[in-house]
Structure formats: structure tokens, C-alpha cells
Design an enzyme around this catalytic site. Structure first.
Site, PDB file in Angstrom:
ATOM      1  CG  ASP A  41      -0.757  -3.592   5.978  1.00 44.09           C
ATOM      2  OD1 ASP A  41      -0.144  -2.841   6.757  1.00 44.09           O
ATOM      3  OD2 ASP A  41      -0.208  -4.462   5.284  1.00 44.09           O
ATOM      4  CE  LYS A  63       3.589   1.696   4.677  1.00 41.56           C
ATOM      5  NZ  LYS A  63       3.339   0.907   5.885  1.00 41.56           N
ATOM      6  CG  MET A 175       1.106  -1.755  -5.210  1.00 37.05           C
ATOM      7  SD  MET A 175       2.568  -1.601  -4.145  1.00 37.05           S
ATOM      8  CE  MET A 175       3.632  -2.906  -4.815  1.00 37.05           C
TER       9      MET A 175
END
Length: 256
Positions: A41, A63, A175
Site C-alpha cells: 500500500d 490508494k 478516514m
């Protein structure tokens, strides 16, 4: 390497922890140093990637909000393809693979293709960030319940957050930087006090780590004025109060 006896390779979903290389598990470090392919990641730091063996092929599937270098189904297909070609693959994920890491989807893809797969847990972003900031997610005086929530807009509109935060509870939001105004508004509308303590932890366990604190009503301003960027977590609850506040509460508890 723990090589399969068959021609098919093996996939390990490995938790890289919250950022500090010293927080890798021994098993994670060992697999990383032995794997021929590392699919990682974007939040996995260079210091951790540098632990891979010199000839390892590093594949980034980073991402970011609204920008994916590779869709999730293609990541699963990549893992399967490399393993079926006989390669041993470490799928390196920030935090823990099964806590907002889409590890479940990747395990399903491997199982469906008959690829041997194992999961190596990591210190989650929530526990790592809280420890680094010295915020106890549970505390005998302040909290006996912890909830982890994804803060994207879909979660805000489609799910019922009532009861996730309040007296005796800690709410950790992943997030949630981009939706901080909606988070504060929703929780206050659901009855949470605008004065409930909030802590925003940015770059937890890394050299650039910051901890910003304030009341729930001030969360949007805290994020905006502080120019907070991912990776960052939001902790909401009495445990997030300024350390001096916690000490005063403890003193009152011991000397009523």
C-alpha cells in the site's frame, strides 16, 4: 521462505503496523525479508520497504482518496496470478489487514483460486496511534466500550451511529479527515455534547506525528487550521481529553 511443496506459490497478507518499522511483528519482518514479491500500500513507509530482500520485486497498489492506482478486484487478481506462477507473495498493508484493510476480499480471491493464503496480523492504526499519543482507548474511569468506524460519506449517510460515542465510550474514526464537518454535525445531531473531547492524530508513530485536541464542535476547525492530512485518525471520547484534564479528574476521583 516457507515454500509450498506444490508448484503454486503462497500469499501472505501482512500487517505493516501504523508506520514505525520497530512495530512490525517478528513474523512480518521475516516474511518481508524473504519474499520474492511484495505488493504494498501507499501508506507503507520507505523504511519498511527497505527491509525487503534486495532482489524482491516491489509493486505499489497505492490508494488515496478518489485516486486508486489499481482497483481492488485487480489487486486480488494480481496476487492470484503471481502465486499461480509459482511466486511467494507478501501483500503488505498498513495497520492490520483485517481492520479497514480489505484483507477479507483478498483472502476470498485467493481461496476462490485455490491459492494458499495466510494472514499475519499487525498493530492496527487505532491501537498504534492511541499508544503513541498516550490515549487509552479504554479506561476504568472513562470508557469500557470502543467502536471503530470508517468516516467516508457513505458510512455517514447509510449507517446509524447512535450510541457509538458518549459517556463510557470511545469512538475511533478512520478516514475521517475529509468529512470532519459532517462527522461533528452528525454526532451532535445524535445527541453527543459539543464539548466532548476530540483528538486528531496525524502520522502516528512516525517522526512527523502530531496530536491536535479540542471539543467536538471545533473538530472541523481543528482539521482545517491544522492542515491535517492522511494518515490521520480521530478519537472521540473522554479519553481524548488533554492530559491535564485527565489528571484533574483522577485527582477528584481519588480525593472526592
Amino acid at each position: 521462505m516457507e515454500k509450498s511443496s506444490e508448484s503454486t506459490g503462497r500469499v501472505w497478507l501482512v500487517g505493516a503496523g501504523p508506520g514505525d518499522p520497530d512495530l512490525l511483528t517478528l513474523r512480518a519482518a521475516r516474511l518481508l525479508m524473504q519474499a520474492g514479491i511484495v505488493v504494498h500500500d501507499g501508506l507503507v513507509g520507505e523504511a519498511i520497504l527497505a527491509m525487503a530482500r534486495p532482489d524482491a520485486r516491489l509493486i505499489s497498489v497505492a490508494k488515496r482518496r478518489s485516486r486508486h492506482t489499481m482497483p481492488q478486484d485487480e489487486i486480488g487478481a494480481l496476487l492470484v496470478r503471481e502465486a499461480l506462477a509459482g511466486n511467494d507473495v507478501v501483500r503488505l498493508k498498513g495497520g492490520d489487514p483485517f481492520v479497514f484493510g480489505r484483507g477479507g476480499e483478498e483472502v476470498e480471491a485467493c481461496r476462490a483460486a485455490g491459492v494458499p493464503v495466510e494472514v499475519v496480523p499487525g498493530i492496527s492504526a487505532a491501537t498504534g496511534a492511541a499508544a503513541a499519543a498516550q490515549i487509552p482507548l479504554t479506561h476504568r474511569r472513562d470508557a469500557s466500550i470502543v467502536s471503530f468506524v470508517a468516516g467516508q460519506c457513505k458510512g455517514l449517510t447509510d449507517q446509524d451511529w447512535a450510541g457509538l460515542a458518549g459517556k463510557g465510550r470511545t469512538l475511533v474514526i478512520y478516514m475521517g479527515v475529509a468529512t470532519a464537518p459532517q462527522i461533528a454535525e452528525k454526532l451532535i445531531e445524535d445527541g453527543l455534547s459539543p464539548d466532548m473531547p476530540v483528538a486528531v492524530i496525524e502520522n502516528a508513530t512516525r517522526p512527523a506525528m502530531r496530536v491536535l485536541r479540542g471539543p467536538l464542535a471545533g473538530l472541523p476547525d481543528l482539521v482545517a487550521r491544522g492542515k491535517v492530512k492522511s494518515p490521520a485518525l480521530i478519537v472521540i471520547g473522554e479519553v481524548a481529553a488533554e492530559p491535564e484534564t485527565n489528571l484533574r479528574a483522577l485527582a477528584l476521583e481519588m480525593n472526592p
